[in-house]
Structures are given as structure tokens and as C-alpha cells.
Design a protein around this motif. Structure first.
Motif, mmCIF file in Angstrom:
data_model
loop_
_atom_site.group_PDB
_atom_site.id
_atom_site.type_symbol
_atom_site.label_atom_id
_atom_site.label_comp_id
_atom_site.label_asym_id
_atom_site.label_seq_id
_atom_site.Cartn_x
_atom_site.Cartn_y
_atom_site.Cartn_z
ATOM 1 N N VAL A 44 11.257 -3.146 -8.630
ATOM 2 C CA VAL A 44 10.156 -3.697 -8.474
ATOM 3 C C VAL A 44 8.918 -2.770 -7.814
ATOM 4 C CG1 VAL A 44 9.094 -5.399 -7.344
ATOM 5 C CG2 VAL A 44 10.897 -5.835 -7.792
ATOM 6 N N THR A 45 7.751 -2.754 -7.983
ATOM 7 C CA THR A 45 7.181 -1.469 -7.833
ATOM 8 C C THR A 45 5.509 -3.140 -7.099
ATOM 9 O OG1 THR A 45 6.257 -1.011 -9.133
ATOM 10 C CG2 THR A 45 7.373 0.287 -7.646
ATOM 11 N N GLY A 46 4.597 -2.695 -6.363
ATOM 12 C CA GLY A 46 3.865 -3.486 -6.352
ATOM 13 C C GLY A 46 2.737 -3.479 -5.908
ATOM 14 N N ASP A 47 1.608 -4.246 -5.164
ATOM 15 C CA ASP A 47 1.229 -4.652 -4.158
ATOM 16 C C ASP A 47 1.003 -5.113 -3.328
ATOM 17 O OD1 ASP A 47 -1.872 -5.413 -4.777
ATOM 18 O OD2 ASP A 47 -1.667 -3.993 -6.445
ATOM 19 N N MET A 48 0.290 -5.472 -2.144
ATOM 20 C CA MET A 48 0.370 -7.286 -1.398
ATOM 21 C C MET A 48 -0.338 -6.813 -0.381
ATOM 22 S SD MET A 48 3.554 -8.790 0.368
ATOM 23 C CE MET A 48 3.589 -10.404 1.742
ATOM 24 N N GLN A 49 -1.886 -7.794 -0.386
ATOM 25 C CA GLN A 49 -3.056 -7.872 0.903
ATOM 26 C C GLN A 49 -3.066 -9.405 1.230
ATOM 27 O OE1 GLN A 49 -6.260 -7.043 -2.086
ATOM 28 N NE2 GLN A 49 -5.445 -5.884 -2.934
ATOM 29 N N TRP A 50 -2.579 -9.386 2.643
ATOM 30 C CA TRP A 50 -2.997 -10.379 3.744
ATOM 31 C C TRP A 50 -4.139 -10.096 3.840
ATOM 32 C CZ3 TRP A 50 -2.607 -10.629 8.941
ATOM 33 C CH2 TRP A 50 -3.021 -12.100 9.637
ATOM 34 N N LEU A 51 -5.150 -11.435 3.272
ATOM 35 C CA LEU A 51 -6.920 -11.295 4.000
ATOM 36 C C LEU A 51 -7.121 -12.581 4.280
ATOM 37 C CD1 LEU A 51 -7.461 -9.933 -0.068
ATOM 38 C CD2 LEU A 51 -7.471 -9.324 1.918
ATOM 39 N N PRO A 52 -6.626 -12.935 5.798
ATOM 40 C CA PRO A 52 -7.400 -13.693 6.765
ATOM 41 C C PRO A 52 -8.602 -13.979 7.051
ATOM 42 C CG PRO A 52 -6.080 -12.621 8.124
ATOM 43 C CD PRO A 52 -6.287 -11.406 6.370
ATOM 44 N N LYS A 53 -9.287 -14.704 6.321
ATOM 45 C CA LYS A 53 -10.385 -15.050 6.881
ATOM 46 C C LYS A 53 -11.233 -14.498 8.484
ATOM 47 C CE LYS A 53 -15.136 -18.166 7.136
ATOM 48 N NZ LYS A 53 -15.464 -19.150 6.970
ATOM 49 N N GLU A 54 -10.546 -14.700 9.560
ATOM 50 C CA GLU A 54 -10.731 -14.221 10.907
ATOM 51 C C GLU A 54 -10.304 -12.891 11.684
ATOM 52 O OE1 GLU A 54 -13.372 -15.382 12.250
ATOM 53 O OE2 GLU A 54 -14.333 -16.571 10.767
ATOM 54 N N LYS A 55 -9.011 -12.285 10.507
ATOM 55 C CA LYS A 55 -8.266 -12.022 11.269
ATOM 56 C C LYS A 55 -8.361 -10.197 10.921
ATOM 57 C CE LYS A 55 -5.521 -15.202 12.794
ATOM 58 N NZ LYS A 55 -4.462 -16.108 12.517
ATOM 59 N N ASP A 56 -8.162 -8.999 11.518
ATOM 60 C CA ASP A 56 -7.772 -7.795 10.121
ATOM 61 C C ASP A 56 -6.413 -8.098 9.097
ATOM 62 O OD1 ASP A 56 -9.752 -6.981 11.725
ATOM 63 O OD2 ASP A 56 -8.269 -5.905 13.098
ATOM 64 N N ALA A 57 -6.736 -7.703 8.315
ATOM 65 C CA ALA A 57 -6.062 -7.636 6.238
ATOM 66 C C ALA A 57 -4.681 -7.025 6.629
ATOM 67 C CB ALA A 57 -7.024 -7.597 5.148
ATOM 68 N N ARG A 58 -3.886 -7.301 6.280
ATOM 69 C CA ARG A 58 -3.580 -5.663 5.871
ATOM 70 C C ARG A 58 -2.703 -6.014 4.364
ATOM 71 N NH1 ARG A 58 2.569 -9.196 9.257
ATOM 72 N NH2 ARG A 58 1.998 -8.157 11.108
ATOM 73 N N LYS A 59 -3.103 -4.336 3.789
ATOM 74 C CA LYS A 59 -3.384 -4.407 2.298
ATOM 75 C C LYS A 59 -2.186 -3.335 2.656
ATOM 76 C CE LYS A 59 -8.170 -5.319 1.864
ATOM 77 N NZ LYS A 59 -9.205 -4.866 2.140
ATOM 78 N N GLY A 60 -1.598 -3.052 1.287
ATOM 79 C CA GLY A 60 -0.641 -2.208 1.083
ATOM 80 C C GLY A 60 0.354 -2.240 0.084
ATOM 81 N N TRP B 221 6.745 -3.801 2.446
ATOM 82 C CA TRP B 221 5.545 -3.373 2.384
ATOM 83 C C TRP B 221 5.468 -2.798 3.148
ATOM 84 C CZ3 TRP B 221 2.449 -8.534 4.764
ATOM 85 C CH2 TRP B 221 1.570 -7.799 4.495
ATOM 86 N N THR B 222 4.292 -1.790 2.479
ATOM 87 C CA THR B 222 3.920 -0.372 3.812
ATOM 88 C C THR B 222 2.741 -0.880 3.396
ATOM 89 O OG1 THR B 222 5.898 0.964 3.099
ATOM 90 C CG2 THR B 222 3.967 1.824 3.674
ATOM 91 N N PHE B 223 2.280 -1.456 4.867
ATOM 92 C CA PHE B 223 0.652 -1.812 4.496
ATOM 93 C C PHE B 223 -0.827 -0.812 6.108
ATOM 94 C CE2 PHE B 223 3.278 -4.297 6.689
ATOM 95 C CZ PHE B 223 3.096 -4.628 8.229
ATOM 96 N N MET B 224 -1.342 -1.149 5.569
ATOM 97 C CA MET B 224 -2.199 -0.398 7.433
ATOM 98 C C MET B 224 -2.643 -1.734 7.740
ATOM 99 S SD MET B 224 -2.483 3.136 7.242
ATOM 100 C CE MET B 224 -4.316 2.813 7.624
ATOM 101 N N GLN B 225 -2.869 -2.006 8.533
ATOM 102 C CA GLN B 225 -4.026 -3.182 9.558
ATOM 103 C C GLN B 225 -4.386 -2.236 11.167
ATOM 104 O OE1 GLN B 225 -1.594 -6.122 11.078
ATOM 105 N NE2 GLN B 225 -3.039 -7.659 11.090
ATOM 106 N N GLU B 226 -5.486 -2.069 11.144
ATOM 107 C CA GLU B 226 -6.473 -2.401 12.539
ATOM 108 C C GLU B 226 -6.403 -0.641 12.081
ATOM 109 O OE1 GLU B 226 -4.950 -4.408 15.361
ATOM 110 O OE2 GLU B 226 -5.589 -6.036 14.829
ATOM 111 N N GLY B 227 -6.288 0.315 11.774
ATOM 112 C CA GLY B 227 -5.864 1.570 11.773
ATOM 113 C C GLY B 227 -4.612 2.050 11.445
#
Length: 159
Positions: free
Chosen positions: A74-90, A105-111
Motif C-alpha cells: 500500500v502506498t499513497g498520501d494523506m493530508q490533514w487540513l485543519p482550518k486554524e492549524k498547520d497542516a500535515r501533508k505526506g 505516514w511521512t509528513f511535513m508540518q511547520e517545516g
């Protein structure tokens, strides 16, 4: 023809040339192009599936999961996109055993780059996830291995 009309004629010809469309297509060529560029066919490809979860008082926070399943890989991507917070995308990378998908889940958040184990149950048109909890020792979020699959994602078209 009088020379006083020549500038008007030249301007009219230039305007007509600018408004002509050399890429004008017939209905047949447009239909052929659309068949070649049909993203719906890609979205319906075996092993390629997308899900969406919305939360919050006004459903303003969303998490998108795009999975590509090939056998038990299984591969793919996941994006957590809260309205008022920093997102996690990976990206997601893991395995499927029956209905259970375990991935990292390998993601970036706040750099910052980070990883987290995630666990899903995939019984059909829904994707269910074990919720996260905060590890008291280090303050990081982790998957609650003892919890049931309570986070529900609905199947959506992949775009």
C-alpha cells in the motif's frame, strides 16, 4: 480604392486575425481529446482509491487519504487540513493483511519532517482509522493501538 481607407482596412484585418483561433477543433476531435484525458478512468483503476473525513463543529477540518493498493503493498498520501492549524501533508507506505492496512505516514508540518504509524481497516466503501493519542512521555501523537477503528472516512472520487 482611396488611400485614406487603407489604415482602417489594415486595422480591421489585424483585429480579425487576432480573434481567429487556429486551434479551433471539430466536435469529433474534442470528443477524442476528452476520451484521452479522462481522469475518471484513472480514478476507477483497480487499487486506486480516495477517502475524505471531515470534522469540527462546522465540518471545517478535513483529512484526505489516497491509497494505491498493489497486492499487499500500500502506498499513497494523506493530508490533514485543519482550518486554524498547520497542516500535515505526506506519503503513506505500508502493507495490507486482509482488511487491515498498517502504514507509516511521512509528513511535513511547520517545516519539520516527521513520521507516524497509522492503522486502517478497509471493509469496503468506508475507510476506518484507529485514532491518535498523545504519548505522555514525549508529547507526540501516536496511533492508539488499543482503540477501535473510530475515525470514519467516506469514499470520494480521486481528483
Amino acid at each position: 480604392m482611396k488611400f485614406k481607407y487603407l489604415p482602417i482596412l489594415a486595422i480591421t484585418a489585424a483585429f480579425a486575425a487576432c480573434n481567429s483561433n487556429p486551434n479551433t477543433k471539430t466536435a469529433d476531435s474534442i470528443a477524442a481529446d476528452s476520451a484521452n484525458n479522462d481522469t475518471t478512468a484513472q480514478a476507477a483503476a483497480p487499487g486506486h482509491i480516495c477517502f475524505l473525513n471531515t470534522e469540527g463543529t462546522q465540518k471545517q477540518d478535513s483529512t484526505k487519504v489516497h491509497l494505491m493498493i498493489d497486492g499487499n503493498k500500500v502506498t499513497g498520501d494523506m493530508q490533514w487540513l485543519p482550518k486554524e492549524k498547520d497542516a500535515r501533508k505526506g506519503t503513506l507506505e505500508g502493507t495490507q493483511d486482509g482488511n487491515i492496512i498498517k502504514a507509516v505516514w511521512t509528513f511535513m508540518q511547520e517545516g519539520m519532517k516527521d513520521t507516524m504509524a497509522v492503522e486502517f481497516s478497509f471493509p469496503g466503501d468506508k475507510l476506518l482509522q484507529k485514532p491518535f493519542k498523545v504519548n505522555a512521555k514525549d508529547g507526540r501523537q501516536v496511533t492508539d493501538a488499543k482503540a477501535d477503528y473510530t475515525v470514519v472516512y467516506d469514499k470520494v472520487d480521486c481528483k
